[in-house]
Each structure stands twice: as structure tokens, then as C-alpha cells.
Design an enzyme around this catalytic site. Structure first.
Site, PDB file in Angstrom:
ATOM      1  N   ASP A 134      50.873  55.308  36.654  1.00 53.43           N
ATOM      2  CA  ASP A 134      50.534  53.879  36.642  1.00 53.43           C
ATOM      3  C   ASP A 134      49.975  53.531  38.014  1.00 53.43           C
ATOM      4  OD1 ASP A 134      50.262  51.232  36.018  1.00 53.43           O
ATOM      5  OD2 ASP A 134      52.401  50.750  36.139  1.00 53.43           O
ATOM      6  N   GLU A 137      51.765  52.422  44.260  1.00 50.56           N
ATOM      7  CA  GLU A 137      51.703  51.008  44.638  1.00 50.56           C
ATOM      8  C   GLU A 137      51.473  50.887  46.138  1.00 50.56           C
ATOM      9  OE1 GLU A 137      51.431  47.262  45.020  1.00 50.56           O
ATOM     10  OE2 GLU A 137      51.718  48.010  42.970  1.00 50.56           O
ATOM     11  N   ASN A 195      47.916  54.706  48.159  1.00 47.57           N
ATOM     12  CA  ASN A 195      46.658  54.128  47.731  1.00 47.57           C
ATOM     13  C   ASN A 195      45.990  55.132  46.798  1.00 47.57           C
ATOM     14  OD1 ASN A 195      44.109  53.082  47.420  1.00 47.57           O
ATOM     15  ND2 ASN A 195      43.667  52.861  49.611  1.00 47.57           N
ATOM     16  N   LYS A 198      35.795  37.681  45.489  1.00 44.78           N
ATOM     17  CA  LYS A 198      34.598  37.512  46.311  1.00 44.78           C
ATOM     18  C   LYS A 198      33.705  38.746  46.229  1.00 44.78           C
ATOM     19  CE  LYS A 198      36.867  34.395  49.595  1.00 44.78           C
ATOM     20  NZ  LYS A 198      37.264  34.173  51.001  1.00 44.78           N
ATOM     21  N   ASP A 220      43.392  40.339  32.686  1.00 40.43           N
ATOM     22  CA  ASP A 220      43.233  38.987  32.141  1.00 40.43           C
ATOM     23  C   ASP A 220      42.030  38.293  32.771  1.00 40.43           C
ATOM     24  OD1 ASP A 220      44.763  39.058  34.564  1.00 40.43           O
ATOM     25  OD2 ASP A 220      45.247  36.939  34.290  1.00 40.43           O
ATOM     26  N   ASP A 280      44.300  44.041  41.178  1.00 42.71           N
ATOM     27  CA  ASP A 280      43.837  42.928  42.002  1.00 42.71           C
ATOM     28  C   ASP A 280      42.358  42.683  41.744  1.00 42.71           C
ATOM     29  OD1 ASP A 280      46.328  42.711  43.081  1.00 42.71           O
ATOM     30  OD2 ASP A 280      45.845  43.672  44.979  1.00 42.71           O
TER      31      ASP A 280
END
Length: 314
Positions: free
Chosen positions: A131, A157, A184, A213, A245, A209
């Protein structure tokens, strides 16, 4: 226990599958407590869903505040009640509230140290699920608990506090088929999975995330180097599950994986029973439980965009 405005015979326990269908209720009298976790219940007299908690040998009757009940943290707790996590880890990691967005291109993100697979997994030859961006870790913990003898799970994570707390939960639940790493994926994915003794069978990238921008789009986790590493490392029959989403982010991820059509097929092209909308998005989450971001998005009536790919036999 359940709705206290009617006879006990009118209350039935709702199966686990109903968790995701929990909705507002007209009956606001519930039995409340704090110890052994919530159960979904249905009152056939008032035709409404309710919740009950049991606390040792005592039960305290109270009126539930509907607004409080339907806040995201409460719904997350309900969704993951089966984990029965009691320890919040605050004594060790402090208050876990981190920035939503972290720059994965920061100089502090060096390649992760390779783990001893025999030390972190009871059987390091089991199929592996990774994950990428595991967040709090509840989603992966739930899967690991359901499949303790079938798969290993690795969460990557970049928020270190979340990793520390997730590892505390692993110890609390006494699971030996799951591990979380401060890493990472852009930098470390390939070197990690290439040393794993078993086959890589599933990679999840769920609501990463968005970095809205334009000048920050290069920070998005799904880029060609990572996609190349995933495709190369997956075993034939292995799968990639992506969702967001945010439509822009979902389309961006979709483009990268659709471009690998020589080796990856969308699941709806393989499974005649796969349910997609007219735009090719999966209608349902195939994992059996919603992520925390899905729960938050549901409160906002936001749509979740999902794709699942499978590596073909070459």
C-alpha cells in the site's frame, strides 16, 4: 441492547456487510458505552438503524447527538470496529496530527533501509500486497487481520508519526504478516520489492496527495518511474488498484497505467462480471472495506474514481 423505545424482540443485529450502509436514523435513543466496540442494529418497529455499545457489566442509556455521531472520526471507528484497537500511541508518538501534504521530493527522503524480511514476516514467501501511502494504516491492518495466513502486507508512508503509531497497532494486534515503513515509494519501491522473497501480487495507491497546484504536479506519487517499477515487479496475474476522490488526480493516475496496456489489462476487460460505469470507473471498492478517505468523501457526497489493472501472462 439497541433502540430502547421498543421491545427487545424488535431489535436484530445487523451483519458486518451492513457497516458501509449505515445511515441516519429517526430514532435517537441508543445504549451507549466505551469498552467493547459498536454493533450495528436495526429496530424493526421504527424502521431505523441504531448502534449499541456494551461496557463491562453496565450499560448507560443516553440520547445520541446525531451530528456528533456522523462526524468522520466516529464513522471511521465504526467501519474499523472489528480491529478493536484500544491504544492510541500518544505516550510514544505524541499527538498524531500531521500536515496533509508532504513534499516527497524533499532532500530528507533518502532510500529506505532494506528490512530483514524473515524478521518482520512470519512467512516471507507469501504473496505480498504493498500500500503506497498507507496513511493511518487501518485499511491495511484490517486486510492483514482478515488474511493472516494468506498474504503479507507492506505499508509505505512518508509521515513518520503515522508509521510509528501503525507499528504500535501491529504489536497490539499481534499480527506477523504486516509491516509499516517510513519510506518514499518514489525513491524506495523498486529496491524494496526486488529483495522480497515472495511474489508481488497487489499494489494499492488510494487517494494520494493531490498536489493541486500545477507547479506541484511533479510531487504526485504516480509518475512514470514508479509505474515502470510496479509493472516490472508485479507477477503475472498481479494487480494494481488505484482510486481518488479528485477526478483530476484519478485521470492522471489512469493515464499512466492505461499507457501500459501491452502488459496491463483493466479488470472489467477480464472479468465479465466486473461492474464499471460508462467511463470505465469501478462502481464498487473490491477490497471489502472502505478507506478512511472514502468515508470522509462519502460525508461530502463526493464520488470515488477507481480502476483496477491486472498484469497479463506474457
Amino acid at each position: 441492547m439497541g433502540c430502547i423505545c421498543h421491545a427487545a424482540s424488535a431489535v436484530v443485529v445487523v451483519p458486518r456487510a451492513k457497516h458501509a450502509l449505515f445511515s441516519s436514523t429517526s430514532c435517537r435513543n441508543f445504549v451507549l458505552s466505551s469498552a467493547l466496540g459498536p454493533q450495528h442494529r436495526f429496530c424493526s418497529n421504527c424502521n431505523s438503524w441504531g448502534i449499541s455499545w456494551r461496557s463491562g457489566t453496565t450499560a448507560v442509556t443516553a440520547k445520541a447527538d446525531e451530528k456528533q455521531l456522523f462526524k468522520s472520526p466516529n464513522l471511521v471507528a465504526l467501519e474499523y470496529a472489528d480491529l478493536n484497537i484500544k491504544y492510541n500511541g500518544s505516550e510514544v508518538v505524541g499527538h498524531v496530527r500531521t500536515r496533509q501534504h508532504v513534499n516527497p521530493l524533499g532532500a530528507s527522503f533518502l532510500p529506505a533501509q532494506l528490512p530483514d524480511w524473515n524478521e518482520i514476516f512470519r512467512d516471507p514467501t507469501l504473496p505480498l500486497t504493498v500500500d503506497i501511502g498507507s496513511g493511518s494504516g487501518r485499511f491495511l491492518l484490517w486486510l492483514a487481520k482478515q488474511n493472516s495466513d494468506l498474504r503479507n502486507y507492506l505499508g509505505l508512508e512518508i509521515r513518520q508519526k503515522l508509521v510509528k503509531r501503525a507499528q504500535l497497532w501491529v504489536k497490539e494486534l499481534a499480527l506477523n504478516n504486516i509491516h509499516f515503513m517510513f519510506a518514499n515509494a518514489t525513491v524506495s519501491f523498486q529496491q524494496l520489492v526486488c529483495t522480497y522473497p515472495g511474489p508481488l501480487m497487489l499494489v494499492c495507491i488510494l487517494c494520494p496527495d493531490p498536489h493541486f497546484k500545477k507547479r506541484h504536479h511533479k510531487r504526485r506519487v504516480v509518475q512514470k518511474p514508479l509505474v515502470d517499477s510496479i509493472v516490472k515487479s508485479l507477477m503475472p496475474g498481479g494487480q494494481v488498484f488505484i482510486q481518488s476522490d479528485v477526478l483530476e488526480v484519478a485521470l492522471d493516475m489512469r493515464k499512466w497505467f492505461d499507457d501500459e496496456s501491452v502488459v496491463l489489462q483493466h479488470i472489467c476487460a477480464i472479468d465479465p462480471f466486473g461492474k464499471c460505469d460508462d467511463n470505465g470507473w469501478l462502481l464498487c471498492n473490491p477490497m471489502g472495506i472502505r478507506t478512511e478517505r472514502e468515508i470522509h468523501a462519502g460525508l461530502e457526497n463526493a464520488k470515488i474514481y477507481r480502476r483496477m489493472y491486472q498484469k497479463m501472462q506474457i
